[in-house]
Design an enzyme around this catalytic site. Sequence first.
Site, short mmCIF file in Angstrom:
data_model
loop_
_atom_site.label_atom_id
_atom_site.label_comp_id
_atom_site.label_asym_id
_atom_site.label_seq_id
_atom_site.Cartn_x
_atom_site.Cartn_y
_atom_site.Cartn_z
N HIS A 14 23.83 -62.76 -7.24
CA HIS A 14 22.80 -63.78 -7.43
C HIS A 14 22.12 -63.74 -8.79
O HIS A 14 21.67 -64.77 -9.28
CB HIS A 14 21.71 -63.65 -6.35
N CYS A 28 16.43 -42.88 -14.78
CA CYS A 28 15.25 -42.06 -15.07
C CYS A 28 14.80 -41.45 -13.74
O CYS A 28 15.56 -41.45 -12.78
CB CYS A 28 14.16 -42.85 -15.78
C1 RB5 Z 1 9.63 -38.72 -16.36
O1 RB5 Z 1 8.85 -37.70 -15.87
C2 RB5 Z 1 9.45 -39.98 -15.52
O2 RB5 Z 1 8.20 -40.52 -15.71
C3 RB5 Z 1 10.54 -40.98 -15.85
O3 RB5 Z 1 11.78 -40.38 -15.64
C4 RB5 Z 1 10.56 -42.25 -15.04
O4 RB5 Z 1 10.50 -42.00 -13.67
C5 RB5 Z 1 9.63 -43.29 -15.45
O5 RB5 Z 1 9.59 -44.41 -14.89
#
Ligand code: RB5
Length: 141
Positions: free
Chosen positions: A99, A66
């Site tokens: 670990h 993400c």
């Molecule tokens: C998306 O904008 C962002 O919030 C997501 O990709 C992530 O970083 C959340 O933890």
Amino acid sequence: MKKIFIASDHGGFNLKTSILKFLNKNYDIKDLGPKQNKKSVDYPDFAHKLCKQVAKNKKHVGILVCGSGVGMSIAANKNKGIRAALCYSVKNAKLSRLHNDANVITLGERLIKKTVALKCVENFLKTEFEGGRHIKRIKKI
Ligand code: RB5
């Protein structure tokens, strides 16, 4: 046989694409989406989708990307049988396997260089759990 699953949200889509390109030559890897990054998606939907697959077999592993890696790790770790590690260096990727027997690596596309991220993934996949004194600790999680 070990299966590798990968998923992202819109914030991790480009790094996910690079990881797929990098791994496709040597690994059998299944992309669980999204297929494009034109619209925003919710990272927990993809974290849970991937973890459901990884939890099916002790040898399966997952890669979640993400923007920061944080949301994916929080969501992934809510799934039974999942030990997700947010990685930002080769050393921490290796230690998460040695670990912690981590079965999911999470990465933050906006916070890590692509070259480092690819090295993290490579080392995560090739490092085996050390066992020994770490087994009883894993069991307490
Ligand atoms: C998306 O904008 C962002 O919030 C997501 O990709 C992530 O970083 C959340 O933890």
